[in-house]
Design an enzyme around this catalytic site. Structure first.
Site, PDB file in Angstrom:
ATOM      1  CD  GLU A  40      -2.792  -1.150   0.234  1.00 40.21           C
ATOM      2  OE1 GLU A  40      -3.168  -0.331  -0.261  1.00 40.21           O
ATOM      3  OE2 GLU A  40      -3.468  -2.347   0.026  1.00 40.21           O
ATOM      4  CB  THR A  45       0.927   4.287  -8.217  1.00 42.07           C
ATOM      5  OG1 THR A  45      -0.327   3.428  -7.459  1.00 42.07           O
ATOM      6  CG2 THR A  45       0.227   5.515  -8.953  1.00 42.07           C
ATOM      7  NE  ARG A 180      -3.513  -2.339  -2.786  1.00 45.93           N
ATOM      8  CZ  ARG A 180      -2.020  -3.090  -3.219  1.00 45.93           C
ATOM      9  NH1 ARG A 180      -1.411  -3.154  -4.311  1.00 45.93           N
ATOM     10  NH2 ARG A 180      -1.458  -4.011  -1.938  1.00 45.93           N
ATOM     11  CG  ASP A 202       6.401  -3.056  -8.539  1.00 42.62           C
ATOM     12  OD1 ASP A 202       6.736  -3.179  -7.298  1.00 42.62           O
ATOM     13  OD2 ASP A 202       5.036  -3.262  -8.864  1.00 42.62           O
ATOM     14  CD  GLN A 206       0.731  -6.643  -0.080  1.00 47.15           C
ATOM     15  OE1 GLN A 206       1.488  -7.013  -1.099  1.00 47.15           O
ATOM     16  NE2 GLN A 206      -0.051  -5.586   0.018  1.00 47.15           N
TER      17      GLN A 206
END
Length: 353
Positions: A40, A45, A180, A202, A206
């Site tokens: 998050e 993005t 998301r 990337d 988590q």
């Protein structure tokens, strides 16, 4: 006997050959940019933004299809409403019997998100819109001390339910940036800048994804570390006893001092400043970071305090950490930041060549 002119030509030819050899080596080994950060944080993005600055071929190869984006939007909306409905019990709130029946329909669909399609979404759109408009749900959503985590773009998508609930809807760039989708595994994109190859990597943020990170650690030119400074009061989805910002600090400490990255450049993205500026007016930073003694509503004091927490984890006095306060959704600003990073890297490569 060689003249000075011949010697000069030989020297220049030799330098040219050296440069060509090194350039060919660069073609075999692209400049690797590794995106790291917690869940998050806005990492993916920024990945999408960097891809959007490249040529059409690169964008086409690394951008999901319209159908895939729309399906993820549907899932984001259903998950957001289900999260809000699930949170009612945290506040000992009840809804009517009729509402519970409507809520069961959404719950059943949320348990089978992989089967969610356009027809199903359109059939429940009014139910989703109904619950989003309910006063009790709005009160929970607007509570500055929410007891649950919600996607930062939840409001954006929930306010657009009618727009998405039509068969002919096509997603725009803002939808792509805001939707998301948890990064699982490793996502890579290849592109070129000034004829030099780059590889952007990337990895999932988590906790259960981090064991995969080490597979990406070799020969990294630059680490792009993303943290959400807005998350000083939120907890990990995987462990409610750990604050997201504390988790991010710990990851950064490990990465910036890792032997894997001794020769890698480091760029710190202090992300989600737009949300942070709003939050510090409602949720005092000092309530969650007890060592902060400045003015809670001052963006300069609060943001600099968090920035210094990260920079002070660096144990190598000779390493310079580039840092930028960012909003990953601001395309122009991210393009300026990436251009700066790009110029710095290309400048250092040019010196080598």
């Amino acid at each position: 006997m060689c003249s000075k002119k011949d010697a000069s030509v030989d020297f220049l030819n030799s330098k040219k050959i050296d440069r060509e050899i090194k350039k060919e080596a660069m073609e075999v080994q692209p400049l690797k940019l590794l995106l790291l950060g917690g869940g998050e944080s806005g990492k993916s993005t920024i990945f999408k933004q960097i891809i959007s600055f490249q040529d059409e071929k690169t964008k086409k190869e690394n951008t999901p299809s319209s159908d895939s984006i729309v399906r993820n939007i549907y899932q984001n909306i259903v998950v957001s409403i289900q999260t809000l409905l699930d949170s009612l019990y945290l506040y000992d709130l009840e809804i009517s019997y009729e509402d519970r029946e409507r809520a069961k329909l959404i719950e059943n669909i949320s348990e089978h998100l992989e089967d969610l399609n356009q027809h199903t979404f359109i059939s429940i759109a009014q139910d989703l819109k109904y619950f989003w408009a309910k006063e009790v749900v709005q009160n929970i959503y607007n509570n500055p001390n929410r007891l649950f985590n919600l996607n930062d773009s939840a409001e954006y998508f929930l306010n657009g339910i009618d727009k998405y609930a039509v068969p002919q809807y096509k997603p725009n760039q803002t939808d792509l940036l805001r939707v998301r989708v948890k990064t699982t595994g490793i996502v890579e994109a290849d592109f070129s800048i000034n004829e030099l190859p780059f590889k952007l990597i990337d990895v999932g943020g988590q906790k259960n994804q981090r064991r995969k990170w080490i597979h990406c650690f070799q020969n990294i030119t630059c680490v792009l570390f993303v943290t959400s400074i807005n998350d000083y009061d939120t907890v990990l989805e995987e462990d409610i006893n750990i604050k997201r910002l504390d988790d991010s600090l710990q990851i950064f400490r490990e990465m910036v001092n890792s032997h894997w990255f001794e020769k890698s450049a480091f760029v710190l993205f202090l992300n989600k400043v737009d949300l942070f500026k709003q939050k510090i007016k409602k949720v005092p930073l000092s309530d969650h970071l007890k060592d902060f003694t400045g003015r809670n509503e001052s963006f300069n004091e609060t943001s600099q305090f968090i920035k210094n927490k990260f920079l002070h984890t660096n144990k190598n006095s000779e390493r310079f950490i580039y840092h930028h306060f960012t909003c990953a959704l601001d395309t122009e600003a991210i393009e300026v930041v990436f251009k700066s990073i790009q110029d710095t890297l290309l400048s250092s490569i040019t010196e080598i060549l």
